[in-house]
Design a protein around this motif. Sequence first.
Motif, PDB file in Angstrom:
ATOM      1  N   VAL A  74       0.839  -1.206   0.000  1.00  0.00           N
ATOM      2  CA  VAL A  74       0.000   0.000   0.000  1.00  0.00           C
ATOM      3  C   VAL A  74       0.876   1.259   0.000  1.00  0.00           C
ATOM      4  N   ARG A  75       2.004   1.184   0.713  1.00  0.00           N
ATOM      5  CA  ARG A  75       2.824   2.395   0.901  1.00  0.00           C
ATOM      6  C   ARG A  75       3.877   2.573  -0.199  1.00  0.00           C
ATOM      7  N   LYS A  76       4.094   1.498  -0.955  1.00  0.00           N
ATOM      8  CA  LYS A  76       5.227   1.454  -1.873  1.00  0.00           C
ATOM      9  C   LYS A  76       5.299   2.644  -2.836  1.00  0.00           C
ATOM     10  N   PRO A  95      11.559 -10.330   3.234  1.00  0.00           N
ATOM     11  CA  PRO A  95      12.452  -9.165   3.387  1.00  0.00           C
ATOM     12  C   PRO A  95      11.980  -8.226   4.503  1.00  0.00           C
ATOM     13  N   TRP A  96      10.650  -8.049   4.637  1.00  0.00           N
ATOM     14  CA  TRP A  96      10.141  -7.199   5.719  1.00  0.00           C
ATOM     15  C   TRP A  96      10.515  -7.807   7.077  1.00  0.00           C
ATOM     16  N   ARG A  97      10.303  -9.134   7.204  1.00  0.00           N
ATOM     17  CA  ARG A  97      10.574  -9.806   8.489  1.00  0.00           C
ATOM     18  C   ARG A  97      12.034  -9.613   8.889  1.00  0.00           C
ATOM     19  N   HIS A  99      14.101  -7.181   7.992  1.00  0.00           N
ATOM     20  CA  HIS A  99      14.367  -5.794   8.398  1.00  0.00           C
ATOM     21  C   HIS A  99      13.744  -5.467   9.746  1.00  0.00           C
ATOM     22  N   ARG A 100      12.567  -6.000   9.977  1.00  0.00           N
ATOM     23  CA  ARG A 100      11.885  -5.706  11.247  1.00  0.00           C
ATOM     24  C   ARG A 100      12.743  -6.229  12.408  1.00  0.00           C
ATOM     25  N   LYS A 101      13.326  -7.421  12.232  1.00  0.00           N
ATOM     26  CA  LYS A 101      14.163  -8.001  13.293  1.00  0.00           C
ATOM     27  C   LYS A 101      15.429  -7.186  13.515  1.00  0.00           C
ATOM     28  N   LEU A 268      11.457   9.793   7.704  1.00  0.00           N
ATOM     29  CA  LEU A 268      10.169  10.075   7.065  1.00  0.00           C
ATOM     30  C   LEU A 268       8.995   9.673   7.940  1.00  0.00           C
ATOM     31  N   ALA A 269       9.129   8.497   8.584  1.00  0.00           N
ATOM     32  CA  ALA A 269       8.003   8.005   9.397  1.00  0.00           C
ATOM     33  C   ALA A 269       7.982   8.686  10.755  1.00  0.00           C
ATOM     34  N   GLY A 270       9.129   9.212  11.180  1.00  0.00           N
ATOM     35  CA  GLY A 270       9.239   9.579  12.584  1.00  0.00           C
ATOM     36  C   GLY A 270       9.249  11.042  12.955  1.00  0.00           C
ATOM     37  N   HIS A 271       9.662  11.940  12.060  1.00  0.00           N
ATOM     38  CA  HIS A 271       9.834  13.282  12.616  1.00  0.00           C
ATOM     39  C   HIS A 271       8.597  14.160  12.452  1.00  0.00           C
ATOM     40  N   PRO A 325      -3.881   0.854   6.553  1.00  0.00           N
ATOM     41  CA  PRO A 325      -4.399  -0.001   5.471  1.00  0.00           C
ATOM     42  C   PRO A 325      -3.540  -1.217   5.145  1.00  0.00           C
ATOM     43  N   ARG A 326      -4.200  -2.270   4.653  1.00  0.00           N
ATOM     44  CA  ARG A 326      -3.535  -3.463   4.122  1.00  0.00           C
ATOM     45  C   ARG A 326      -4.154  -3.773   2.757  1.00  0.00           C
ATOM     46  N   LEU A 327      -3.325  -4.226   1.820  1.00  0.00           N
ATOM     47  CA  LEU A 327      -3.837  -4.687   0.526  1.00  0.00           C
ATOM     48  C   LEU A 327      -4.113  -6.188   0.644  1.00  0.00           C
ATOM     49  N   GLY A 393      -1.124   2.028  15.216  1.00  0.00           N
ATOM     50  CA  GLY A 393      -1.514   0.867  14.415  1.00  0.00           C
ATOM     51  C   GLY A 393      -1.561  -0.387  15.263  1.00  0.00           C
ATOM     52  N   GLY A 394      -1.345  -1.539  14.622  1.00  0.00           N
ATOM     53  CA  GLY A 394      -1.440  -2.787  15.379  1.00  0.00           C
ATOM     54  C   GLY A 394      -0.865  -3.945  14.595  1.00  0.00           C
ATOM     55  N   GLY A 395      -1.050  -5.140  15.158  1.00  0.00           N
ATOM     56  CA  GLY A 395      -0.525  -6.338  14.501  1.00  0.00           C
ATOM     57  C   GLY A 395       0.989  -6.300  14.439  1.00  0.00           C
ATOM     58  N   ARG A 396       1.534  -7.025  13.476  1.00  0.00           N
ATOM     59  CA  ARG A 396       2.997  -7.087  13.399  1.00  0.00           C
ATOM     60  C   ARG A 396       3.600  -5.835  12.787  1.00  0.00           C
ATOM     61  N   ARG A 397       2.743  -4.999  12.151  1.00  0.00           N
ATOM     62  CA  ARG A 397       3.272  -3.783  11.534  1.00  0.00           C
ATOM     63  C   ARG A 397       3.163  -2.601  12.496  1.00  0.00           C
ATOM     64  N   TYR A 398       2.846  -2.863  13.742  1.00  0.00           N
ATOM     65  CA  TYR A 398       2.772  -1.822  14.771  1.00  0.00           C
ATOM     66  C   TYR A 398       4.002  -0.910  14.656  1.00  0.00           C
ATOM     67  N   CYS A 399       3.775   0.391  14.852  1.00  0.00           N
ATOM     68  CA  CYS A 399       4.852   1.377  14.677  1.00  0.00           C
ATOM     69  C   CYS A 399       6.115   0.988  15.442  1.00  0.00           C
ATOM     70  N   VAL A 400       7.221   0.861  14.696  1.00  0.00           N
ATOM     71  CA  VAL A 400       8.463   0.416  15.325  1.00  0.00           C
ATOM     72  C   VAL A 400       9.101   1.548  16.145  1.00  0.00           C
TER      73      VAL A 400
HETATM   74  C1  HEM Z   1       3.525  10.255  17.296  1.00  0.00           C
HETATM   75  C2  HEM Z   1       4.362   9.733  16.419  1.00  0.00           C
HETATM   76  C3  HEM Z   1       4.067   8.544  15.537  1.00  0.00           C
HETATM   77  C4  HEM Z   1       2.862   8.037  15.135  1.00  0.00           C
HETATM   78  C5  HEM Z   1       1.466   8.550  15.462  1.00  0.00           C
HETATM   79  C6  HEM Z   1       3.142   6.871  14.317  1.00  0.00           C
HETATM   80  C7  HEM Z   1       2.162   6.079  13.750  1.00  0.00           C
HETATM   81  C8  HEM Z   1       2.437   4.949  12.979  1.00  0.00           C
HETATM   82  C9  HEM Z   1       1.421   4.101  12.403  1.00  0.00           C
HETATM   83  C10 HEM Z   1      -0.093   4.269  12.550  1.00  0.00           C
HETATM   84  C11 HEM Z   1       2.055   3.142  11.695  1.00  0.00           C
HETATM   85  C12 HEM Z   1       1.387   2.024  10.872  1.00  0.00           C
HETATM   86  C13 HEM Z   1       1.132   0.827  11.745  1.00  0.00           C
HETATM   87  C14 HEM Z   1       0.273  -0.197  11.073  1.00  0.00           C
HETATM   88  O1  HEM Z   1       0.177  -0.221   9.825  1.00  0.00           O
HETATM   89  O2  HEM Z   1      -0.352  -1.009  11.791  1.00  0.00           O
HETATM   90  C15 HEM Z   1       3.476   3.368  11.829  1.00  0.00           C
HETATM   91  C16 HEM Z   1       4.447   2.576  11.248  1.00  0.00           C
HETATM   92  C17 HEM Z   1       5.803   2.864  11.289  1.00  0.00           C
HETATM   93  N1  HEM Z   1       6.404   3.867  12.036  1.00  0.00           N
HETATM   94 FE1  HEM Z   1       5.463   5.202  13.229  1.00  0.00          FE
HETATM   95  N2  HEM Z   1       4.499   6.717  14.222  1.00  0.00           N
HETATM   96  C18 HEM Z   1       5.109   7.697  14.963  1.00  0.00           C
HETATM   97  C19 HEM Z   1       6.468   7.874  15.172  1.00  0.00           C
HETATM   98  C20 HEM Z   1       7.460   7.083  14.603  1.00  0.00           C
HETATM   99  C21 HEM Z   1       8.878   7.232  14.831  1.00  0.00           C
HETATM  100  C22 HEM Z   1       9.521   8.222  15.810  1.00  0.00           C
HETATM  101  C23 HEM Z   1       9.528   6.323  14.007  1.00  0.00           C
HETATM  102  C24 HEM Z   1      10.989   6.013  13.833  1.00  0.00           C
HETATM  103  C25 HEM Z   1      11.991   6.553  14.418  1.00  0.00           C
HETATM  104  C26 HEM Z   1       8.485   5.607  13.291  1.00  0.00           C
HETATM  105  C27 HEM Z   1       8.722   4.611  12.373  1.00  0.00           C
HETATM  106  C28 HEM Z   1       7.751   3.805  11.806  1.00  0.00           C
HETATM  107  C29 HEM Z   1       8.051   2.744  10.845  1.00  0.00           C
HETATM  108  C30 HEM Z   1       9.414   2.369  10.290  1.00  0.00           C
HETATM  109  C31 HEM Z   1       6.820   2.126  10.551  1.00  0.00           C
HETATM  110  C32 HEM Z   1       6.575   0.928   9.630  1.00  0.00           C
HETATM  111  C33 HEM Z   1       6.548  -0.355  10.479  1.00  0.00           C
HETATM  112  C34 HEM Z   1       6.282  -1.616   9.676  1.00  0.00           C
HETATM  113  O3  HEM Z   1       5.582  -1.533   8.666  1.00  0.00           O
HETATM  114  O4  HEM Z   1       6.763  -2.697  10.099  1.00  0.00           O
HETATM  115  N3  HEM Z   1       7.258   6.087  13.677  1.00  0.00           N
HETATM  116  N4  HEM Z   1       3.685   4.465  12.633  1.00  0.00           N
END
Ligand code: HEM
Length: 459
Positions: A74-76, A95-97, A99-101, A268-271, A325-327, A393-400
């Motif tokens: 979905v994000r690609k 590959p995701w597994r 990287h996640r580890k 990108l995901a974090g700041h 979202p999930r595809l 989020g939740g499941g195994r893709r919970y925000c790392v």
């Molecule tokens: C308030 C701040 C943040 C919120 C609200 C947030 C929220 C989320 C959500 C909703 C997801 C998707 C989870 C899912 O699909 O079930 C996600 C995934 C992710 N987040 Fe965050 N995030 C935050 C901060 C961060 C930070 C600080 C980092 C890294 C330093 C980060 C890195 C990631 C990464 C790499 C994923 C993908 C995980 C995966 O697909 O295995 N996020 N985040």
Amino acid sequence: MPSPPPGPRKSVFRQTYRFLRDPMGLFGETARRHGPIFTLRYLGFPPEVYITTAELAERVYALDGDGGGRAGQVRKDFMEPVVGRHSLLSLDGEPWRRHRKLLSPPLHGRAISGYRDEITRITLRALDTWPTDEPFRLRDRMQEITLEVIIRLVFGINDAARFGRLRTLLPRLIDESGSSQFMMLPVGLRERMTASPLLRRVPYLATTRVAVLREAVDALLHDEISQRRAAPVEGATDVLSRLLAARDADGEPMTDQEIRDELITMLLAGHETTATGLAWTFERLVRDSRVLDRLRADLAAGGDEYLDAVIKEALRSRPVVYEAPRLLDRPLAIGGHEIPAGWYVAPLIALIHRDPTAFPDPDEFRPERFLPAGEGRDEEAAERARRSWMPFGGGRRYCVGAQLALLEMRVIIREVLNRFDLEAPAGAGPEAVLLKSVTLMPGDRARVIARARTAVPAR
Ligand code: HEM
């Protein structure tokens, strides 16, 4: 034979238009009319089924791994031009597994607990530059802090010149690669244009700007990676150092390209997400003197229970990321419906957080709902609230990065309130909820007025 979940009959154009202008209005209205599971259709995307209760959301999260739901796919298209092909965000399957580890341990709560002092220092330096007694946009100031946290603690960059370059280049790269000029191009064309030496000579093309910025950032990061490989710093705790030392199940290290892609991924995901979470927290606080006073009193007494409850309630009532979202690889039977393969299915965090059976009076900003026992809370309701709170989020893709985000929020809110009295500008009502990419931002970027505090309480 069960059918797909219902949805509005309006044309795909009108649904898309409404979504871009007023996503929360569209979601609320559709849920009221069609119930807890419904379908919306947007131009250029597969139909998307939204889930608005925690129970059904758990079914979707259970698809992670090999269950037939792909979050990476979905994000690609959105992410790959910047994060590259080796990103936790856009990978799926094996590959995701892998990287996640590799990425989880360096971002784990214990691994980052030592970051507190540096985050405090970064915050205090930033607060010295804040304007006082006039309105300003807190969201932008928060972004400066969270960007510095990523460059210093995740990338581990201390060299002043390199830090300065990245602090200028990274926000520009993010803005350009997220611009509509760039994003509106079909994916294949976008890549060909970015790679074409001929088109690179046309400076006003969005693809040229992205390519130039990406090259400059990559050169800096690759240089940093090779220097650190050549001379590892003993005892370094930044995430990059830990990724360089990490080994996968076969004992293999990550390649330079993999590390580069994951650094940009964390940026990108974090700041911006963390900055927006902070902005919303303050936007809520300055409009509720009862909560703000109680928080100040609790912090002054050395407590952090109420602070945690405030953060949870802010992320509940104004979730930064509105969906997960999930595809679907295969059809999914859920809630009396069947969703076809190739469709999106998404827990709609923004509405799950407004479920009145989990969060009574959901419009109210009431951190008390997250305080441990007492205050008249019943345990069954508390359990419902726990299951329904999912800003990460939740499941195994919970925000790392969830632990890092929460640590930043705790430190930054405390320091800001120590230094300033904050108030909303005269006559300013609650800020509108504005869609920005996959996030929901305060419409006025959290405008506040800061007044220097005369008595600074002990920290
Ligand atoms: C308030 C701040 C943040 C919120 C609200 C947030 C929220 C989320 C959500 C909703 C997801 C998707 C989870 C899912 O699909 O079930 C996600 C995934 C992710 N987040 Fe965050 N995030 C935050 C901060 C961060 C930070 C600080 C980092 C890294 C330093 C980060 C890195 C990631 C990464 C790499 C994923 C993908 C995980 C995966 O697909 O295995 N996020 N985040």
